[in-house]
Motif scaffolding. Structure first.
Motif, PDB file in Angstrom:
ATOM      1  N   TRP A  57       0.790  -1.118  -0.012  1.00 54.87           N
ATOM      2  CA  TRP A  57      -0.116   0.015  -0.008  1.00 54.87           C
ATOM      3  C   TRP A  57       0.934   1.318   0.057  1.00 54.87           C
ATOM      4  CZ3 TRP A  57      -0.714  -3.683   3.879  1.00 54.87           C
ATOM      5  CH2 TRP A  57      -1.743  -4.708   4.084  1.00 54.87           C
ATOM      6  N   GLY A  58       1.017   1.699  -1.096  1.00 57.99           N
ATOM      7  CA  GLY A  58       2.191   2.935  -1.205  1.00 57.99           C
ATOM      8  C   GLY A  58       1.644   3.936  -0.461  1.00 57.99           C
ATOM      9  N   GLY A  59       2.316   5.015  -0.328  1.00 59.82           N
ATOM     10  CA  GLY A  59       2.051   6.211   0.343  1.00 59.82           C
ATOM     11  C   GLY A  59       2.588   6.416   1.695  1.00 59.82           C
ATOM     12  N   VAL A  60       2.262   7.520   2.211  1.00 58.55           N
ATOM     13  CA  VAL A  60       2.974   7.832   3.438  1.00 58.55           C
ATOM     14  C   VAL A  60       2.082   7.720   4.686  1.00 58.55           C
ATOM     15  CG1 VAL A  60       4.076   9.708   4.782  1.00 58.55           C
ATOM     16  CG2 VAL A  60       4.411   9.476   2.421  1.00 58.55           C
ATOM     17  N   ARG A  61       2.414   6.898   5.686  1.00 59.31           N
ATOM     18  CA  ARG A  61       1.381   6.708   6.900  1.00 59.31           C
ATOM     19  C   ARG A  61       2.195   7.026   8.020  1.00 59.31           C
ATOM     20  NH1 ARG A  61       1.696   2.470   3.736  1.00 59.31           N
ATOM     21  NH2 ARG A  61      -0.303   2.804   3.016  1.00 59.31           N
ATOM     22  N   PRO A  62       1.993   7.280   9.137  1.00 58.43           N
ATOM     23  CA  PRO A  62       2.800   7.045  10.400  1.00 58.43           C
ATOM     24  C   PRO A  62       3.352   5.631  10.615  1.00 58.43           C
ATOM     25  CG  PRO A  62       0.549   8.063  10.941  1.00 58.43           C
ATOM     26  CD  PRO A  62       0.486   7.533   9.738  1.00 58.43           C
ATOM     27  N   VAL A  63       4.551   5.488  10.757  1.00 55.57           N
ATOM     28  CA  VAL A  63       5.250   4.189  10.788  1.00 55.57           C
ATOM     29  C   VAL A  63       6.225   3.969  12.048  1.00 55.57           C
ATOM     30  CG1 VAL A  63       6.492   2.330   9.859  1.00 55.57           C
ATOM     31  CG2 VAL A  63       5.134   3.753   8.266  1.00 55.57           C
ATOM     32  N   THR A  64       5.958   3.205  13.032  1.00 53.72           N
ATOM     33  CA  THR A  64       7.222   3.044  13.982  1.00 53.72           C
ATOM     34  C   THR A  64       7.705   1.744  14.101  1.00 53.72           C
ATOM     35  OG1 THR A  64       5.650   4.322  15.553  1.00 53.72           O
ATOM     36  CG2 THR A  64       7.431   3.222  16.462  1.00 53.72           C
ATOM     37  N   VAL A  65       9.046   1.520  14.109  1.00 54.93           N
ATOM     38  CA  VAL A  65       9.692   0.532  14.131  1.00 54.93           C
ATOM     39  C   VAL A  65      10.260   0.281  15.461  1.00 54.93           C
ATOM     40  CG1 VAL A  65      11.488  -0.978  13.065  1.00 54.93           C
ATOM     41  CG2 VAL A  65      10.155   0.391  11.782  1.00 54.93           C
ATOM     42  N   LEU A  66      10.063  -0.996  16.339  1.00 59.35           N
ATOM     43  CA  LEU A  66      10.165  -1.070  17.669  1.00 59.35           C
ATOM     44  C   LEU A  66      11.336  -2.307  17.680  1.00 59.35           C
ATOM     45  CD1 LEU A  66       7.047  -0.944  19.431  1.00 59.35           C
ATOM     46  CD2 LEU A  66       8.420   0.818  19.242  1.00 59.35           C
ATOM     47  N   ASP A  67      12.451  -2.222  18.171  1.00 60.50           N
ATOM     48  CA  ASP A  67      13.429  -3.146  18.464  1.00 60.50           C
ATOM     49  C   ASP A  67      14.307  -2.618  19.435  1.00 60.50           C
ATOM     50  OD1 ASP A  67      14.330  -5.511  16.115  1.00 60.50           O
ATOM     51  OD2 ASP A  67      15.940  -5.035  17.576  1.00 60.50           O
ATOM     52  N   TRP A  68      14.984  -3.604  20.319  1.00 60.91           N
ATOM     53  CA  TRP A  68      16.020  -3.447  21.316  1.00 60.91           C
ATOM     54  C   TRP A  68      17.403  -3.231  20.641  1.00 60.91           C
ATOM     55  CZ3 TRP A  68      16.465  -8.451  24.892  1.00 60.91           C
ATOM     56  CH2 TRP A  68      16.935  -9.678  24.296  1.00 60.91           C
TER      57      TRP A  68
END
Ligand SMILES: C[S@@+](CC[C@H](N)C(=O)[O-])C[C@H]1O[C@@H](n2cnc3c(N)ncnc32)[C@H](O)[C@@H]1O
Length: 329
Positions: free
Chosen positions: A107-118
């Protein structure tokens, strides 16, 4: 005007650039070390991806495959929820961000994205690679430890790819409960091994108990008809091999097939496949044998012959992992 470059190609180019200047032997050694860590005892108390060399090796060597596996799972979700486009995404244990690229490719386009990792070095490299794609430049890369204290902000879509394998049973449960509480759609991907499948089924049961419906791959949200220990549900995604792959694994094959297990589940109503092709179809003279998971919670082999006309043509085109029959039949 030039056509936009597909995310898969932008990713490939960004990953190739990572190894520029790194002597091939050193890159190959980092991959060997990584494979050894993954073969060792997981879960671990501290991140396996410790420094930039580890992370660059992981990204160049594994990210194209995890990207393609997640992209296949997301395509199945998109097929079951055709009008839906996620308006936010959280990728838990996201590492260098393969799933953020896969979501963008779906799904192209811009959306709020968060990547969580330690693993901070993984997040740092993920951010660096994402700079190559205008739609991924605003992604938030956030350090976070999966465990009982994990909280995830509400979002539309949560992905968990190739992570459950690294967690204790208690942390797996806490993670699935956290994504179920935070998201309207959850996609979980694991290696396509008996153990990976078992972890997917465990997560699937937990998501259903939390009120989710299975959108894919299953045609229903009832129990999986596979008798534990006799078989495992998995699929295959084709991945172009990078030059690093060829260095490490030798040989000159341009492709390899990444085997994965997955579940995509939603809180909103979705339309699962009528049935799902769960093995590579066998094409014989004048007939195609399809192994299907069917909506009455059974596995069946169906034979489609020339006498079935258009359906036979569709069966010849059917691939492992596809819905059956195709939407236009
Ligand atoms: C095999 S990698 C998968 C990365 C990415 N999701 C992908 O599909 O390419 C597993 C990731 O899980 C992260 N991870 C493992 N245990 C974790 C924990 N307890 N808390 C946070 N992240 C964890 C690792 O740091 C690593 O980035």
């Amino acid at each position: 005007m030039n056509a936009p470059v597909p995310p898969a190609e932008t990713l490939r180019a960004a990953l190739a650039g990572l190894l520029d200047g790194l002597p091939p032997r050193q890159a190959a050694q980092a991959v060997d070390r990584l494979i050894a860590s993954y073969r060792g005892a997981t879960p671990t108390d501290a991140p396996i991806l410790r420094d930039r060399a580890d992370v660059a090796a992981y990204a160049a060597y594994r990210m194209p495959a995890t990207f393609e596996a997640v992209r296949s799972a997301l395509a199945a979700l998109a097929g079951a929820a055709p009008g839906w486009v996620p308006d936010g995404h959280v990728d838990v244990g996201g590492g260098t961000g393969a799933a953020t690229w896969a979501v963008n490719a779906t799904w192209g386009g811009v959306r709020p994205v968060t990547v969580l990792d330690w693993a901070e070095p993984a997040l740092a490299l993920g951010r660096e690679i994402a700079a190559a794609h205008p739609e991924l430049r605003e992604v938030c890369w956030q350090r976070s430890r999966i465990g009982a204290a994990l909280t995830i902000e509400s979002t539309d879509l949560a992905t968990v790819s190739y992570v459950l394998n690294e967690l204790t049973a208690a942390d797996r449960a806490a993670l699935v409960d956290a994504v179920a509480a935070a998201a309207r759609a959850v996609v979980i991907v694991e290696p396509g091994t008996p153990d990976g499948y078992a972890r997917v089924i465990e997560a699937r049961d937990r998501l259903i108990a939390a009120g989710f419906h299975v959108a894919a791959p299953c045609p229903h949200s009832a129990a999986c008809p596979i008798v534990p220990g006799t078989d495992w549900c998995h699929f295959s995604a084709r991945v172009s091999r990078s030059s690093l792959h060829r260095q490490v694994k030798g040989g000159s094959l341009a492709y390899e097939d990444e085997k994965f297990s997955y579940v995509a589940a939603t809180r909103f109503p979705a339309a699962p496949a009528p049935s799902r092709v769960i093995r590579r179809p066998q094409i014989r003279k004048g007939q195609v044998l399809l192994d299907l998971c069917e909506p009455d919670e059974r596995l069946r082999r169906r034979t489609v012959t020339k006498r079935h006309g258009d359906l036979y043509k569709a069966a010849r085109d059917a691939d492992w992992g596809d819905p059956w029959p195709p939407a236009d039949h």
